[in-house]
Design a protein around this motif. Structure first.
Motif, PDB file in Angstrom:
ATOM      1  N   SER A 580       0.773  -1.107  -0.320  1.00  0.00           N
ATOM      2  CA  SER A 580       0.194  -0.222   0.149  1.00  0.00           C
ATOM      3  C   SER A 580       1.138   1.440  -0.046  1.00  0.00           C
ATOM      4  CB  SER A 580      -1.090  -0.317   1.328  1.00  0.00           C
ATOM      5  OG  SER A 580      -0.070  -0.203   2.192  1.00  0.00           O
ATOM      6  N   HIS A 581       2.222   0.889   1.100  1.00  0.00           N
ATOM      7  CA  HIS A 581       2.685   2.503   1.065  1.00  0.00           C
ATOM      8  C   HIS A 581       5.023   1.690   1.057  1.00  0.00           C
ATOM      9  CE1 HIS A 581       0.992   2.375   4.833  1.00  0.00           C
ATOM     10  NE2 HIS A 581       1.791   3.905   4.864  1.00  0.00           N
ATOM     11  N   ASP A 582       5.509   2.208   1.691  1.00  0.00           N
ATOM     12  CA  ASP A 582       5.987   2.361   1.985  1.00  0.00           C
ATOM     13  C   ASP A 582       6.615   2.321   3.911  1.00  0.00           C
ATOM     14  OD1 ASP A 582       8.335   1.629  -0.131  1.00  0.00           O
ATOM     15  OD2 ASP A 582       8.715   3.594   0.115  1.00  0.00           O
ATOM     16  N   ASP A 583       5.298   2.366   4.367  1.00  0.00           N
ATOM     17  CA  ASP A 583       5.813   2.658   6.327  1.00  0.00           C
ATOM     18  C   ASP A 583       6.255   1.538   6.626  1.00  0.00           C
ATOM     19  OD1 ASP A 583       5.670   5.028   6.004  1.00  0.00           O
ATOM     20  OD2 ASP A 583       3.850   4.927   6.723  1.00  0.00           O
ATOM     21  N   ASN A 584       6.830   1.217   7.763  1.00  0.00           N
ATOM     22  CA  ASN A 584       7.726   0.511   7.707  1.00  0.00           C
ATOM     23  C   ASN A 584       5.982  -1.041   8.048  1.00  0.00           C
ATOM     24  OD1 ASN A 584       9.626  -1.888   8.836  1.00  0.00           O
ATOM     25  ND2 ASN A 584       8.861  -1.208  10.984  1.00  0.00           N
ATOM     26  N   PRO A 598       6.257 -17.786  -3.777  1.00  0.00           N
ATOM     27  CA  PRO A 598       6.629 -16.719  -5.368  1.00  0.00           C
ATOM     28  C   PRO A 598       5.473 -16.367  -5.589  1.00  0.00           C
ATOM     29  CG  PRO A 598       5.401 -18.921  -5.626  1.00  0.00           C
ATOM     30  CD  PRO A 598       5.741 -19.654  -4.258  1.00  0.00           C
ATOM     31  N   ALA A 599       5.688 -14.970  -6.122  1.00  0.00           N
ATOM     32  CA  ALA A 599       4.923 -13.775  -7.114  1.00  0.00           C
ATOM     33  C   ALA A 599       4.692 -13.771  -8.573  1.00  0.00           C
ATOM     34  CB  ALA A 599       5.032 -12.971  -5.903  1.00  0.00           C
ATOM     35  N   GLY A 600       3.785 -13.395  -8.328  1.00  0.00           N
ATOM     36  CA  GLY A 600       3.276 -13.153 -10.419  1.00  0.00           C
ATOM     37  C   GLY A 600       3.488 -11.301 -10.516  1.00  0.00           C
ATOM     38  N   VAL A 601       2.747 -10.980 -10.205  1.00  0.00           N
ATOM     39  CA  VAL A 601       3.084  -9.487 -10.089  1.00  0.00           C
ATOM     40  C   VAL A 601       3.451  -8.502  -8.625  1.00  0.00           C
ATOM     41  CG1 VAL A 601       1.887  -7.150 -11.082  1.00  0.00           C
ATOM     42  CG2 VAL A 601       1.394  -9.340 -11.864  1.00  0.00           C
ATOM     43  N   ALA A 602       3.919  -7.191  -7.912  1.00  0.00           N
ATOM     44  CA  ALA A 602       4.095  -7.054  -7.633  1.00  0.00           C
ATOM     45  C   ALA A 602       4.040  -5.633  -7.720  1.00  0.00           C
ATOM     46  CB  ALA A 602       5.526  -7.608  -7.057  1.00  0.00           C
ATOM     47  N   GLN A 603       3.252  -4.732  -6.952  1.00  0.00           N
ATOM     48  CA  GLN A 603       3.014  -2.942  -6.887  1.00  0.00           C
ATOM     49  C   GLN A 603       2.953  -2.095  -5.984  1.00  0.00           C
ATOM     50  OE1 GLN A 603      -1.221  -4.681  -9.008  1.00  0.00           O
ATOM     51  NE2 GLN A 603      -0.499  -2.771 -10.281  1.00  0.00           N
ATOM     52  N   ALA A 604       3.229  -0.729  -6.149  1.00  0.00           N
ATOM     53  CA  ALA A 604       2.889  -0.621  -4.883  1.00  0.00           C
ATOM     54  C   ALA A 604       3.460   1.786  -5.555  1.00  0.00           C
ATOM     55  CB  ALA A 604       5.155  -0.173  -4.168  1.00  0.00           C
ATOM     56  N   PRO A 605       2.639   2.233  -4.951  1.00  0.00           N
ATOM     57  CA  PRO A 605       3.004   3.425  -5.277  1.00  0.00           C
ATOM     58  C   PRO A 605       3.847   4.021  -5.987  1.00  0.00           C
ATOM     59  CG  PRO A 605       1.799   3.627  -3.095  1.00  0.00           C
ATOM     60  CD  PRO A 605       2.789   2.234  -3.508  1.00  0.00           C
ATOM     61  N   PRO A 606       3.550   5.550  -6.756  1.00  0.00           N
ATOM     62  CA  PRO A 606       4.977   5.763  -7.771  1.00  0.00           C
ATOM     63  C   PRO A 606       5.504   6.663  -6.853  1.00  0.00           C
ATOM     64  CG  PRO A 606       2.604   6.349  -8.574  1.00  0.00           C
ATOM     65  CD  PRO A 606       2.411   5.701  -7.710  1.00  0.00           C
ATOM     66  N   GLN A 608       7.149   4.873  -4.246  1.00  0.00           N
ATOM     67  CA  GLN A 608       7.661   4.531  -3.085  1.00  0.00           C
ATOM     68  C   GLN A 608       7.685   2.916  -3.047  1.00  0.00           C
ATOM     69  OE1 GLN A 608       5.009   5.345   0.208  1.00  0.00           O
ATOM     70  NE2 GLN A 608       4.232   6.656  -0.682  1.00  0.00           N
ATOM     71  N   GLY A 609       8.132   2.762  -4.439  1.00  0.00           N
ATOM     72  CA  GLY A 609       8.940   1.241  -5.058  1.00  0.00           C
ATOM     73  C   GLY A 609      10.528   0.496  -3.885  1.00  0.00           C
ATOM     74  N   LEU A 628       7.535  -5.705 -11.279  1.00  0.00           N
ATOM     75  CA  LEU A 628       7.459  -4.943 -10.180  1.00  0.00           C
ATOM     76  C   LEU A 628       6.330  -3.771 -11.299  1.00  0.00           C
ATOM     77  CD1 LEU A 628      10.769  -3.849  -9.821  1.00  0.00           C
ATOM     78  CD2 LEU A 628       8.865  -4.958  -8.138  1.00  0.00           C
ATOM     79  N   ARG A 629       4.916  -3.297 -11.014  1.00  0.00           N
ATOM     80  CA  ARG A 629       4.664  -2.134 -11.578  1.00  0.00           C
ATOM     81  C   ARG A 629       4.271  -1.376 -10.161  1.00  0.00           C
ATOM     82  NH1 ARG A 629      -0.382  -5.541 -14.049  1.00  0.00           N
ATOM     83  NH2 ARG A 629       0.293  -7.107 -15.840  1.00  0.00           N
ATOM     84  N   HIS A 630       3.251  -0.185 -10.955  1.00  0.00           N
ATOM     85  CA  HIS A 630       2.924   0.698  -9.867  1.00  0.00           C
ATOM     86  C   HIS A 630       1.086   0.725  -9.493  1.00  0.00           C
ATOM     87  CE1 HIS A 630       6.275   3.523 -10.953  1.00  0.00           C
ATOM     88  NE2 HIS A 630       6.773   3.296  -9.522  1.00  0.00           N
ATOM     89  N   CYS A 631       0.726   0.600  -8.603  1.00  0.00           N
ATOM     90  CA  CYS A 631      -1.020   0.639  -8.446  1.00  0.00           C
ATOM     91  C   CYS A 631      -1.025   1.767  -8.938  1.00  0.00           C
ATOM     92  CB  CYS A 631      -1.498   0.289  -7.245  1.00  0.00           C
ATOM     93  SG  CYS A 631      -0.629   1.569  -5.781  1.00  0.00           S
ATOM     94  N   LEU A 632      -2.540   2.263  -9.879  1.00  0.00           N
ATOM     95  CA  LEU A 632      -3.016   3.537 -10.202  1.00  0.00           C
ATOM     96  C   LEU A 632      -4.465   3.134 -10.565  1.00  0.00           C
ATOM     97  CD1 LEU A 632      -0.337   4.663 -12.743  1.00  0.00           C
ATOM     98  CD2 LEU A 632      -0.018   4.860 -11.320  1.00  0.00           C
TER      99      LEU A 632
END
Length: 788
Positions: A580-584, A598-606, A608-609, A628-632
């Motif tokens: 969801s975001h970069d907070d620990n 294993p994971a297919g896709v990993a997403q984070a906000p622009p 904050q990856g 890796l992708r952004h969540c938009l």
């Protein structure tokens, strides 16, 4: 019953175990007066010579376990003293665990100032954190076992996370009679009152000598096998031991105590044969029994009287008592006496996995293997391995949710080599060093060299596909069926229908994972303390939204909570991971998750990856690396008739920390859910203004853990939520969820459920409506009950 009076026979031992087990299975303790009444009645029924003696034993076992459990829970710190600075004086017990930024140790309180005087005599688990590095005043002081100190500390009653497959730290605290856990307060004011003394101080000093003597990394295993000091073992070491089924051999196990005791008994028996006149003073069988008990007791001292070693000492003492009494006793009679002795000494023992594995293993061997020594030793060893593997597999799966396919092969090598070569050399070195400083060098080095011959092979075996087999959590009754299947398989040759016994194993080894049907969705909020992690499952796909915190003090929610829960729910692979975001507290456990599944896709906000990229595993041929992708906002997809879409952030939204959290909407024909991360009132109002229909949902994960700056009244009204889920730590320092926020949701007609009080929470959106299951309520435990 040959050699065993009925009052302490097999039936009495079984009834005692049944009574203790029944009490420990209750969700709460009966009143104290009732336990005392049952206990007195049980003793009278046990001692009275009548056919219903077993009923009296059962009542006594029930009452004795209840009284001991009540006494252990009464040791918890009173609520009014929790999280208050307290001044404590006492002794460091056992061996402190030193990490890079934390020292964790058991502290026996001898006296306390003011209100803390009530804690006198109690055991507390303290942590000494070094958040400022080596320059911090507290970092210059290193605790040692046996030292007396005066500390200021903030304590709380033991409380653990409640997830499927996870370690139950609250149960462990009950077993160890630990009354509180906490952190040092103002550690620079700590004062050492006296130097190290006692058995634990000697163990720590001897462990340090082993580390200085052996230059190779194997010194950590010599310390474990000689002194029970496992502090040097890494997570990778424990992974190899679990994957190869060798955890029962490391440290000073009950098996090794029994082995050493037997060796001393045989040695004394040989001396008595060489000097037959000694038998006039003490017959040889009695001498062998006394020697075995003394050897077991001495070895248990080296282990710091750990519970597995205490159980073995009691078993050896019972066997020796039978020899001293010159009564012919069958193995089953001796086992029954040992079981009764252990339960009388500590009726909470059935809460420990080692209790069941120890007595279960001996019981299977006693029943299946011939009593005579007619068969060849190699055939007997292989038969014992086969019996232990088949008989204990159901217990292993139930207790640990795993089975080691490589375990039988690894044990064929490790049991004779470690137990007959490495352990004796380690003990010889320790004894020699204790008598003459420096004399233990060669035995310790030989022990390390012999250990090194096998460890590379076990590491290879652990990385093979034949190592650990993780199994989903099965129904409670599945274990009984599997045990019946094992009993059937181990019946003598010629018993018909043995292949059908495999059918009884299916509910345990291949349980129903409870997957949603097409068009349905399951939402599982994992109890990670002050953080967030949510598993979303459809019929054939799985998404993980956040992974909980990882602290400098060593707690990693990904490793300790998220991964065990995913395994217990039978999730072999993640199709998508969303940070969801970069907070620990949301991304800290990511690395542990990606190392394991294993994971297919990993997403984070622009913007904050960084944490996501840092957590990616190194590319290997055998491991899938996620894309890796952004969540938009605007991204949508569909899995198994369930629709997913991001509502925030939009492509040009700046990196604003919490406000940039990925907001995910999950929609079915039976209702919708909204995962909000840590957004605040500004973003909530913006979502209501732009997409009022999109924020409407039956299930809402409360923004920012229910903080005061979230859950805007207009947002609350727009969602129309029936259920609001909050992920927060018990009595966290932020006060989440805020009472006014909870009241706001409840006033709007929503039920508010918090992981702090409910543990892991599962929600289903299906044609049958909205269903909810709270782990603490669905599977209540005695030690979870409110303090009286």
């Amino acid at each position: 019953m040959s050699g065993t009076p009925a009052v302490l026979g097999v039936g009495s031992a079984a009834a005692l175990l049944a009574g203790a087990g029944a009490c420990l299975s209750l969700p709460a303790l009966p009143p104290l007066f009732l336990l005392w009444g049952l206990g007195i009645t049980g003793v009278c029924g046990w001692l009275w010579p009548w056919r219903g003696r077993w009923a009296g034993v059962l009542l006594f076992g029930f009452a004795w376990a209840g009284l001991q459990a009540g006494g252990a829970m009464a040791l918890r710190i009173p609520p009014e003293l929790e999280l208050r600075p307290l001044t404590l004086t006492g002794t460091v017990a056992e061996l402190p665990q030193h990490d890079a930024r934390r020292t964790r140790f058991l502290f026996v309180v001898e006296e306390g100032q003011g209100a803390a005087a009530e804690l006198r005599g109690r055991r507390v688990m303290l942590s000494w954190h070094d958040e400022h590095g080596a320059q911090h005043p507290g970092a210059r002081l290193k605790l040692r076992a046996g030292e007396r100190w005066r500390f200021e500390a903030k304590l709380r009653a033991p409380r653990g996370l409640r997830n499927p497959g996870g370690f139950d730290s609250q149960k462990h605290a009950l077993l160890q009679r630990i009354g509180a856990t906490g952190n040092l307060y103002r550690p620079e004011r700590a004062a050492r009152l006296s130097p190290a003394a006692g058995v634990d101080a000697w163990r720590e000093e001897m462990s340090a000598r082993i580390g200085q003597t052996i230059a190779t990394p194997s010194s950590r295993f010599v310390r474990a096998l000689a002194l029970g000091d496992t502090r040097g073992l890494t997570q990778e070491d424990w992974h190899v031991l679990r994957a190869t089924g060798l955890t029962h051999l490391i440290a000073i196990s009950g098996f090794h105590v029994g082995l050493v005791a037997s060796a001393f008994g045989v040695l004394i028996g040989g001396l008595w044969r060489l000097f037959p006149d000694w038998a006039r003073c003490l017959p040889r069988p009695q001498a062998m029994g006394i020697a075995a008990v003394l050897a077991a007791l001495g070895y248990a001292v080296l282990a710091g009287f750990a519970l597995p070693t205490v159980r073995t000492v009691l078993m050896m003492a019972v066997w020796a008592a039978a020899r001293l009494g010159r009564r012919p006793a069958r193995v089953v009679d001796t086992l029954a006496l040992a079981l009764a002795a252990v339960l009388l000494f500590d009726p909470l023992s059935p809460l420990a996995a080692g209790f069941w594995l120890s007595f279960g293993g001996v019981a299977w061997l006693a029943w299946c293997l011939p009593a005579t020594g007619a068969q060849h030793w190699l055939r007997g060893f292989l038969s014992a391995q086969a019996v232990a593997t088949v008989g204990l597999l159901p217990l292993t799966v139930v207790l640990f949710d795993q089975a080691s396919l490589a375990g039988p092969l690894a044990n064929l090598v490790a049991i004779p080599w470690w137990s007959l070569v490495v352990v004796p050399l380690s003990l010889l070195g320790t004894a020699a060093e204790a008598l003459v400083p420096g004399a233990g060098t060669w035995p310790w080095q030989w022990a390390a060299a012999c250990f090194d011959l096998t460890w590379p092979g076990f590491r290879w075996l652990a990385d093979s596909r034949f190592s650990l087999w993780w199994l989903p959590e099965a129904a409670p009754w599945a274990a009984g069926m599997a045990m019946a299947g094992a009993f059937w398989l181990l019946l003598p040759r010629g018993v018909p229908g043995k292949p059908l016994a495999a059918l009884l194993w299916l509910p345990l080894l291949w349980p129903d994972r409870g997957l949603p049907r097409r068009g349905e969705v399951e939402l599982a909020m994992i109890d990670v303390g002050q953080g967030l992690s949510v598993l979303v499952r459809t019929a054939r796909h799985a998404l993980l939204y956040d992974m909980g915190p990882a602290t400098r003090g060593g707690f990693d929610a990904g490793e300790r909570a998220v991964v065990p829960a995913l395994r217990a729910w039978g999730v072999p692979r993640l199709d998508r991971v969303v940070v969801s975001h970069d907070d620990n507290d949301h991304v800290g456990g990511l690395a542990s998750v990606l190392r394991t599944l294993p994971a297919g896709v990993a997403q984070a906000p622009p913007g904050q990856g960084a944490a996501l990229e840092a957590a990616l595993p190194a590319p290997r041929a055998s491991q899938e690396v996620p894309v890796l992708r952004h969540c938009l906002a605007g991204e949508r997809w569909e899995w198994d008739g369930v629709r997913f879409g991001f509502l925030h952030p939009h492509p040009h939204f700046p990196n604003l920390g919490n406000e940039s959290s990925c907001v995910l909407r999950i929609e079915t024909d039976h209702g919708a859910a909204l995962l909000t991360g840590d957004i605040g009132e500004v973003i909530e109002r913006e979502l209501v203004r732009k997409s009022p229909l999109q924020v409407r949902a039956e299930v809402v994960f409360a923004p920012h853990h229910g903080s005061a700056g979230s859950s805007d009244p207009r947002f609350v009204a727009a969602t129309g939520a029936r259920l609001v889920l909050v992920s927060s730590g018990h009595r966290n320092r932020f006060g989440h969820p805020r009472p006014q926020v909870v009241a706001r949701w409840q006033a709007a007609g929503a039920e508010v459920v918090d992981t702090a009080g409910s543990g892991a929470v599962q929600v289903w959106l299906s044609p049958d409506g909205l269903a909810l299951r709270e782990r603490r309520h669905a599977r209540p435990r005695l030690w979870d009950a409110a303090r009286r």
